[in-house]
Design a protein around this motif. Structure first.
Motif, PDB file in Angstrom:
ATOM      1  N   CYS A 401       5.621   7.281  -3.589  1.00 39.76           N
ATOM      2  CA  CYS A 401       4.182   7.502  -3.444  1.00 39.76           C
ATOM      3  C   CYS A 401       3.678   6.873  -2.151  1.00 39.76           C
ATOM      4  O   CYS A 401       3.912   5.690  -1.906  1.00 39.76           O
ATOM      5  N   CYS A 404       1.297   3.773  -3.163  1.00 42.80           N
ATOM      6  CA  CYS A 404       1.766   2.554  -3.833  1.00 42.80           C
ATOM      7  C   CYS A 404       3.277   2.348  -3.751  1.00 42.80           C
ATOM      8  O   CYS A 404       3.776   1.295  -4.137  1.00 42.80           O
ATOM      9  N   CYS A 419       3.102  10.748  -8.759  1.00 42.99           N
ATOM     10  CA  CYS A 419       3.443   9.336  -8.625  1.00 42.99           C
ATOM     11  C   CYS A 419       3.540   8.716 -10.012  1.00 42.99           C
ATOM     12  O   CYS A 419       2.724   8.977 -10.882  1.00 42.99           O
ATOM     13  N   GLN A 427      -4.680   6.238  -8.678  1.00 40.56           N
ATOM     14  CA  GLN A 427      -4.849   6.733 -10.041  1.00 40.56           C
ATOM     15  C   GLN A 427      -5.642   5.778 -10.914  1.00 40.56           C
ATOM     16  O   GLN A 427      -5.770   5.989 -12.123  1.00 40.56           O
TER      17      GLN A 427
HETATM   18 ZN   LIG Z   1       1.184   5.799  -6.356  1.00 44.15          ZN
END
Ligand SMILES: [Zn+2]
Length: 675
Positions: A401, A404, A419, A427
């Motif tokens: 991702c 992150c 992700c 998110q």
């Molecule tokens: Zn992520």
């Protein structure tokens, strides 16, 4: 006394946000019942304080209840379609045909709005009905959705007994851009163009959604006006304008050169129009001339639609950037060298997903043909392979991702890449909404609007941060009084004592909903035990399949998840199963009940099994321990015999219940049934 104002604002925000979640994102956080309940509260408050009513309040644009299908409407005056032409020569041919029958010719030239054609009907000056074009003779009754259109007058100054106008319902480009920007953030599929978005909105079964989508209309024809006569089409437009209708702009001319010049000008100015247009309409302006020319079996002879070709230009693909939506979906976007298309400067284009990129073999460094379809979202039509530089490589979405760094996985049933990070900031809001929801941690007083503010204010980076919030933290947020802040902190504090099944559910692990969470909590007894479970142990549990077990194990193994759990533990969140069975006679066993039971009801038997730590399942599989068969047992019994699973009679089942905590009750049950 100022409380009601804050409550009205809060209700509006909650209602708007939730209808969006519900209708656009397929992710409801509140039941219809709750929604209606809050809407009623808002209606009551507005009734008590009429000065607070605003035109954009959710109460104002809800026109009625949802229907299951649209009733057909016979159009009193047919909604004809026009013959398309594609170049100046064809416009000239049209002009020549007209001149064969008419000496003095006057045209009106108007933009052809790319929306949905509708007939809108008024009686005695009041809006009564709206219908889609359908096949031109029979359309669909979309009255309640039409009623939500912002710029359509509901009451007219002239009270003509009967008036029907024809217009094009559209979504303004700015509204469309905002809607898609939001869908991009939330990881939803984008609408291809404003027309699709408007069509989808107009044909919603629930007028609340149409209202949400903020549709507009532009009126371009007077179909019928009882008690009025007009000579020219443009006179009817002027009249409709005087009645408050948003009417189509027009140019009047009898000159073919002027017609052609106007076609060119409209195309150049199209970027400035609030709506999309896909052509120019050329009509005979004199209404009696229209009668002279008449219609063919398909189209009128007195009008044509000039269609502009979609504009395409080459540009260089400079980069592909990946955005992570609110649901964790990775969306690739092309960055191209600026190019003028359809009156706007294009700098990026949608790439949809990996499959799209792969199929068109789009690579960074390529020269691509960019097209503006629907005038808003540019797309890449193809790669100009003759201009491909040496050494460019096929493009693949990252497997980590970009926000992150967590692992990215392809949806098992789709093309989306998602992700898997438990603490992914992209998110976070969605996680928090789920975490606090009724089926998960059930935290009252921190609704979606409040959560959004917490995230925006940087108060929470993970769900575990909720447990660090103080009353002061929350009270500083908009529209939160001291009282609501205290309530919120109290509710958060309370949730620490929830059964661990709620926490497991709240983690938002894929495929682990409330039911699976409960099964896991009861099976393992604590989060610590669940954390140590192997794939084999997980799949041995009925209802936990291979894929779910894998998602769960991956989640548990991820450093982000472990960090999150550490924070929950530090906050003092309960990690134990609190409704563990006290009798473990049936621990690890799965029973299937089948046939007509005479000694106990199915519910009673299920409870007897569960209170002893066993599971009652609806279908026979290799994981079934026993099948309890009553009279006239059918396919389940056959399946059990085929799989070699032991079959118990009701008596044999009761005999197994000896000893343990529940036995008294069960014996009583048995005796009672025998009476
Ligand atoms: Zn992520």
């Amino acid at each position: 006394m100022e409380d009601y104002k804050a409550r009205i604002r809060e209700l509006r925000e909650i209602l708007e946000y939730n209808s969006k979640l519900y209708y656009d994102m397929d992710a409801p956080t509140m039941s219809d019942y709750e929604y209606d309940h809050l809407l009623r509260e808002l209606e009551d408050l507005e009734a008590a304080h009429p000065e607070e009513v605003t035109p954009d309040s959710p109460t104002q644009h809800v026109g009625g209840t949802a229907s299951n299908s649209f009733a057909p409407v016979q159009h009193e005056v047919p909604l004809e379609s026009l013959q398309d032409v594609f170049n100046a020569d064809e416009v000239g041919e049209f002009h020549n045909r007209v001149r064969e029958q008419l000496v003095n010719v006057e045209y009106s030239v108007e933009p052809k709005v790319d929306g949905l054609s509708v007939a809108i009907e008024y009686r005695d000056g009041r809006f009564v009905r709206g219908a889609t074009r359908g096949d031109g003779r029979t359309g669909e009754d979309v009255t309640e959705n039409i009623r939500t259109i912002q710029n359509l007058p509901m009451v007219l100054p002239d009270k003509l007994p009967h008036l029907i106008v024809r217009g094009e319902v559209y979504m303004a480009k700015t509204t469309f851009a905002a809607l898609n920007a939001e869908r991009e953030i939330t990881g939803e599929p984008l609408f291809a163009n404003p027309r699709n978005a408007a069509a989808g909105s107009l044909r919603q079964q629930d007028p609340k959604i149409a209202a949400q989508r903020k549709l507009d209309v532009v009126i371009f024809n007077l179909q019928l006006a009882d008690g009025k006569t007009f000579e020219k089409h443009t006179d009817t437009l002027d009249y409709m304008k005087s009645q408050g209708f948003p009417t189509i702009p027009y140019l009047r001319t009898g000159d073919l050169d002027m017609v052609n010049a106007e076609i060119v000008r409209l195309n150049e100015d199209r970027a400035e129009l609030p709506y999309d247009m896909d052509g120019a309409v050329i009509k005979l302006n004199d209404l009696s001339d229209r009668e002279v020319l008449g219609s063919t079996s398909k189209v009128p002879r007195w009008a044509i639609a000039y269609k502009y070709p979609p504009e395409q230009k080459p540009s260089k693909l400079v980069d592909i950037v990946v955005q992570v939506g609110r649901t964790g979906v990775l969306t690739p976007k092309a960055v191209v060298e600026p190019v003028r298309l359809a009156g706007t400067t294009v700098t990026n284009a949608t790439l949809h997903n990996q499959d799209f990129i792969t199929e068109k073999d789009i690579r960074i460094g390529d020269t691509v043909i960019v097209q503006k379809a629907g005038e808003i979202i540019p797309e890449i039509v193809r790669v100009d392979l003759s201009k491909r530089p040496d050494g460019v490589k096929p493009y693949h979405l990252p497997d980590r991702c970009p926000v992150c760094g967590a692992k990215v996985e392809r949806d098992e049933d789709g093309v989306a890449m998602r992700c898997t990070g438990a603490e992914c900031p992209a998110q976070l809001l969605r996680y928090l909404e789920h975490f606090t929801s009724r089926e998960a941690m059930d935290i009252d007083g921190v609704g979606p609007a409040v959560l959004r503010q917490m995230v925006e204010a940087g108060l929470v980076q993970t769900a575990a941060d909720l447990y660090k919030l103080t009353v002061q933290d929350i009270a500083q947020l908009d529209r939160m009084g001291m009282k609501s802040a205290q309530n919120a902190v109290h509710a958060i504090e309370q949730s620490k004592r929830n059964d661990v099944s709620r926490l497991i559910c709240g983690l938002g692990i894929r495929q682990i909903g409330a039911k699976a969470a409960r099964t896991l909590a009861q099976h393992f007894g604590s989060f610590d035990a669940l954390e140590r479970a192997t794939i084999e142990e997980l799949t041995a549990i009925d209802d936990i399949g291979e894929i779910t077990a894998r998602f769960l194990r991956d989640w548990l193994d991820s450093p982000q998840s472990q960090d999150l759990m550490r924070r929950f533990r530090a906050a003092g969140v309960n990690m134990e199963c609190l409704d563990k069975p006290t009798d473990d006679t049936f621990q690890g066993m799965t029973f299937v009940l089948t046939g007509a039971l005479t000694r106990f009801t199915r519910d009673e038997a299920t409870e007897m099994i569960q209170s002893r730590g066993g599971k009652a399942s609806g279908s026979v599989s290799k994981k079934t321990t026993y099948v309890v068969a009553g009279e006239a047992a059918g396919s389940k019994l056959a399946k059990a015999q085929e799989l070699g699973i032991p079959v118990l009679t009701e008596d044999e089942f009761l005999a197994m219940l000896g000893g343990g905590a529940g036995s008294d009750k069960l014996e009583t049950d048995g005796q009672m049934s025998m009476l």
